[in-house]
Each structure stands twice: as C-alpha cells, then as structure tokens.
Write a protein that holds these residues in place. Sequence first.
Motif, PDB file in Angstrom:
ATOM      1  N   ASN A   1      -6.481  26.398   2.687  1.00  0.00           N
ATOM      2  CA  ASN A   1      -7.788  26.096   2.121  1.00  0.00           C
ATOM      3  C   ASN A   1      -8.907  26.721   2.957  1.00  0.00           C
ATOM      4  N   LEU A   2      -8.822  26.564   4.266  1.00  0.00           N
ATOM      5  CA  LEU A   2      -9.867  27.105   5.140  1.00  0.00           C
ATOM      6  C   LEU A   2      -9.952  28.630   5.047  1.00  0.00           C
TER       7      LEU A   2
ATOM      8  N   ALA B   1      -9.069  30.486   2.472  1.00  0.00           N
ATOM      9  CA  ALA B   1      -9.632  30.828   1.168  1.00  0.00           C
ATOM     10  C   ALA B   1     -11.151  30.728   1.205  1.00  0.00           C
ATOM     11  N   ARG B   2     -11.660  29.650   1.792  1.00  0.00           N
ATOM     12  CA  ARG B   2     -13.106  29.480   1.892  1.00  0.00           C
ATOM     13  C   ARG B   2     -13.730  30.578   2.738  1.00  0.00           C
TER      14      ARG B   2
ATOM     15  N   GLY C   1     -14.619  33.512   0.780  1.00  0.00           N
ATOM     16  CA  GLY C   1     -15.611  33.340  -0.269  1.00  0.00           C
ATOM     17  C   GLY C   1     -15.095  32.678  -1.529  1.00  0.00           C
TER      18      GLY C   1
ATOM     19  N   ARG D   1     -14.126  29.450  -3.787  1.00  0.00           N
ATOM     20  CA  ARG D   1     -14.499  28.039  -3.878  1.00  0.00           C
ATOM     21  C   ARG D   1     -13.241  27.177  -3.912  1.00  0.00           C
ATOM     22  N   THR D   2     -13.202  26.159  -3.063  1.00  0.00           N
ATOM     23  CA  THR D   2     -12.095  25.216  -2.995  1.00  0.00           C
ATOM     24  C   THR D   2     -12.660  23.810  -2.796  1.00  0.00           C
TER      25      THR D   2
ATOM     26  N   GLU E   1     -13.347  20.631  -0.573  1.00  0.00           N
ATOM     27  CA  GLU E   1     -13.483  20.506   0.879  1.00  0.00           C
ATOM     28  C   GLU E   1     -12.188  19.964   1.486  1.00  0.00           C
TER      29      GLU E   1
ATOM     30  N   GLN F   1     -14.099  36.018  -9.247  1.00  0.00           N
ATOM     31  CA  GLN F   1     -13.458  34.874  -8.590  1.00  0.00           C
ATOM     32  C   GLN F   1     -11.941  34.925  -8.748  1.00  0.00           C
TER      33      GLN F   1
ATOM     34  N   CYS G   1      -5.388  26.101 -10.228  1.00  0.00           N
ATOM     35  CA  CYS G   1      -6.820  26.353 -10.147  1.00  0.00           C
ATOM     36  C   CYS G   1      -7.459  25.709 -11.366  1.00  0.00           C
TER      37      CYS G   1
ATOM     38  N   VAL H   1     -12.002  27.424  -9.328  1.00  0.00           N
ATOM     39  CA  VAL H   1     -11.781  26.779  -8.034  1.00  0.00           C
ATOM     40  C   VAL H   1     -10.283  26.791  -7.734  1.00  0.00           C
TER      41      VAL H   1
END
Length: 276
Positions: A83-84, A86-87, A90, A92-93, A95, A146, A169, A177
């Motif tokens: 997750n980190l 991917a963020r 850029g 969107r995931t 938090e 995206q 997603c 997302v």
Amino acid sequence: MDDRLVQTEVIFGDGSQYHDSADDLDAGELSRPCALRSLTPVDLRCSRGAEGGDLETDDFFVKAVGLTPEVIGQTVFNEILGNLLARALGIRTPEPVLIEIQMDFLELLESQGIEVRPGIASGARNLGRAISPPVFGRMSEEQLGQASAIYVFDMLVQNPDRRIENNNCVEVDGDIVAIDFGDCFSFLLPIIGGASDPWVADRVISRQHIFRGTISDEFIEETVNRIDSLTEDRLAELTAWMPAEWMEWAARVSEHILAVRNHVDEFKWEILRSLP
C-alpha cells in the motif's frame, strides 16, 4: 505507542461497550461483512491518540494472522508495504495503518467467533461507498492514467492478484482506487529453477491483469518515471518503523525495487512488450 499503532475496541449491536482496561478509550463497531476481498477482513472501528489528547476514530478493514488460513505474517507485511509503495507512485489507496491486537481484545474477538493471533495486523481505512471499476471504453482520460499506474505498480511488485475475476480495485468519487495488497512481492516466495531479473515483467501476471487490455504506452511513462523517487533513503523511510520481524522481507523488497530503478529503461521496455 507509535501513531501508526491503532487501539481497537468494540461496541456490540446491543450498545454494550468494551473498554480497554488500561486506557478506557472510546469504542467502535465490529462486523464481518466485506465481499471486496478473497481473504475477508474484519471491519473494525478503531481509535488512536490525536493532537491535544483527543481520540481519532474511524473504520478500518483489518487483516490479522489467523483470520483465515491464508493470512500469515507475510500477508500483513505485504498489505502495509504494498500500500505504501503504491501511494509513493501516486496511486490512490485506502490509508494503511498498523493495528495492535492485544490479549484482552483478542479474547473479545474470540467471543464473537473470530480467531486471530495477538500482535500486529494491517488496517486499511474504509473509504465508504464504492463501486466496481469502470471497464475499457467507459473510462475517462484520468481513469485511464490511474489504471495504467496500477498496472505498472503490479508489474513492479509482482502482484498476481488484480484479475478480472478478482479485480481488487474500486471506483470512489470518480477515482480508481487500488485495494488489497496481500499478494504483492511474489518474488519473496521460493522459486524452483531460479528467478528472472527483477525488471523483467512476469508474463503470467501480465496476461491475467484486469487492466492489461485497457492501457497503452502513452500512459505508462509517467508512472515508470516515478520509480526514480524510490531511492534507498526513501525506501528506508517507508520501512524504518516496521516490526523487527519484517525487516528481512523489507530488505529483500528494497533490493528488488532498487534493481528495477537501476534498470528502469529495461523495465519500461518490458512493460510495453507485455501489452497486447
């Protein structure tokens, strides 16, 4: 306690409350429905300390070791670091947070028929109302970008679990997302016969990916270029706060990402070759 560790507590359907014996924090709801993932997480309302001594409370989908046979310690690691990363590229995931499951809360979960182990679990903030992602031909220009970013990311981290039959997603407020990172870093698994270079796109992952037939090369370069930001120092920042038992996995993931970064032109060519 690190602010990434979230205290979990519960209000039952009848309104009766469970309070942590030490901190007597506010509580939240416990439920089990979430059909978005094959490894069904628990939906928990979690509280953590905020500035001024107040409590910050929100809903998170939680994966904990023991929740299903497939959820092991590496699954939790994959969820957080995937997750980190991917963020960082850029995408969107939800938090990501670490959830600390303590013994008294463990007993509470067990009383509801939910079996997990004490320790660190992964949490992803509940984004609220979401729908299935749009299909090719119905995507806006922004959504095409995206989708392309998610495709490049999954090739980078060798994530085989974003397929048509399990898309992992959703669309939220018009954005695509990415969710569910538990199968990222398949290169961490034992491989018979040796592995390809990290920058070589996995053809099996590519052929099954939900967005393979959606994107074209015009959307690829921007995300590939962002890999340059994943320096050794940046990767160290993303992993420095992780539990000690995760550090061997983190080191191997960092080695993989840096190898791709050092061969980013070859990786870009691999991505372009993987498209239909």
